[in-house]
Design a protein around this motif. Structure first.
Motif, PDB file in Angstrom:
ATOM      1  N   LYS A   1      -0.483   1.948  15.373  1.00  0.00           N
ATOM      2  CA  LYS A   1      -0.154   2.422  14.046  1.00  0.00           C
ATOM      3  C   LYS A   1       1.178   1.799  13.495  1.00  0.00           C
ATOM      4  O   LYS A   1       2.277   2.216  14.168  1.00  0.00           O
ATOM      5  CB  LYS A   1       0.071   3.846  14.270  1.00  0.00           C
TER       6      LYS A   1
ATOM      7  N   THR B   1       5.015   2.489  10.887  1.00  0.00           N
ATOM      8  CA  THR B   1       4.819   3.764   9.698  1.00  0.00           C
ATOM      9  C   THR B   1       6.380   2.425   9.477  1.00  0.00           C
ATOM     10  O   THR B   1       7.022   2.137  10.101  1.00  0.00           O
ATOM     11  CB  THR B   1       4.996   4.618  10.353  1.00  0.00           C
TER      12      THR B   1
ATOM     13  N   GLN C   1       0.471  -0.916   0.279  1.00  0.00           N
ATOM     14  CA  GLN C   1       0.060   0.163  -0.082  1.00  0.00           C
ATOM     15  C   GLN C   1       1.390   1.223  -0.553  1.00  0.00           C
ATOM     16  O   GLN C   1       1.801   1.519   0.775  1.00  0.00           O
ATOM     17  CB  GLN C   1      -1.436  -0.214   0.915  1.00  0.00           C
ATOM     18  N   VAL C   2       0.472   2.010  -0.834  1.00  0.00           N
ATOM     19  CA  VAL C   2       0.733   3.196  -0.999  1.00  0.00           C
ATOM     20  C   VAL C   2       0.423   4.371  -0.119  1.00  0.00           C
ATOM     21  O   VAL C   2       0.772   6.123   0.256  1.00  0.00           O
ATOM     22  CB  VAL C   2       1.652   3.728  -2.503  1.00  0.00           C
ATOM     23  N   ASN C   3      -0.860   4.184   0.320  1.00  0.00           N
ATOM     24  CA  ASN C   3      -1.692   4.938   0.732  1.00  0.00           C
ATOM     25  C   ASN C   3      -1.831   4.454   2.563  1.00  0.00           C
ATOM     26  O   ASN C   3      -1.962   3.306   2.484  1.00  0.00           O
ATOM     27  CB  ASN C   3      -3.107   5.078  -0.084  1.00  0.00           C
ATOM     28  N   ILE C   4      -2.883   4.940   3.365  1.00  0.00           N
ATOM     29  CA  ILE C   4      -3.397   4.448   4.649  1.00  0.00           C
ATOM     30  C   ILE C   4      -3.847   3.487   4.681  1.00  0.00           C
ATOM     31  O   ILE C   4      -4.841   3.614   4.100  1.00  0.00           O
ATOM     32  CB  ILE C   4      -3.746   5.756   5.669  1.00  0.00           C
ATOM     33  N   ALA C   5      -3.666   2.432   5.298  1.00  0.00           N
ATOM     34  CA  ALA C   5      -4.531   0.958   5.249  1.00  0.00           C
ATOM     35  C   ALA C   5      -4.869   0.991   6.814  1.00  0.00           C
ATOM     36  O   ALA C   5      -4.086   1.368   7.670  1.00  0.00           O
ATOM     37  CB  ALA C   5      -4.487  -0.326   5.052  1.00  0.00           C
TER      38      ALA C   5
END
Length: 134
Positions: free
Chosen positions: A71, A73, A31-35
């Motif tokens: 979270k 990151t 994923q390149v966006n938030i999941a």
């Protein structure tokens, strides 16, 4: 019985769960966006073990706090940093019907009980990555 390989009535073992999550983990890493993952405790324990690079046998002992966003990151060069964010502030509410009090400093928030590894066999020694590819 070994809870890591024992299938619970109408359910799956942790071993089954790890194999089922393999494609999910690949998708999450791409994923390149938030999941966002909202799931049962067992699933979250397995995912947390993977992103923490913990031994697979340790996933059953990972505490998953209630009312908390966990979270992960990505870090340049590989790996992940973890942060936890409580989404419900501590409150003190007194009334004649009920009482809620904040959790004292230094104590963990309540967690669900299926993470306990009281009867779990220690010393399996394999890592999460070792078992996913099996």
């Amino acid at each position: 019985k070994d809870p890591f390989t024992t299938r619970f009535p109408g359910g799956e073992s942790y071993s089954d769960l790890i194999h089922r999550l393999e494609t999910c983990i690949i998708d999450l890493e791409q994923q390149v966006n938030i999941a966002v993952v909202v799931s049962h405790v067992s699933t979250l324990q397995v995912l947390m073990a993977y992103f923490r690079r913990s031994n697979v046998d340790e996933c059953t002992s990972i505490e998953v706090p209630l009312h908390t966003v966990i979270k992960f990151t990505p870090v340049t060069g590989g790996g992940w940093t973890e942060s936890q964010h409580n989404i419900i502030p501590s409150v003190n509410i007194d009334s004649s019907e009920h009482e809620l009090s904040s959790i004292p400093e230094g104590q963990h928030t309540p967690i669900w009980g299926d993470h306990r590894r009281d009867s779990f066999k220690a010393g399996r020694g394999s890592t999460f990555d070792d078992s996913v590819g099996e």
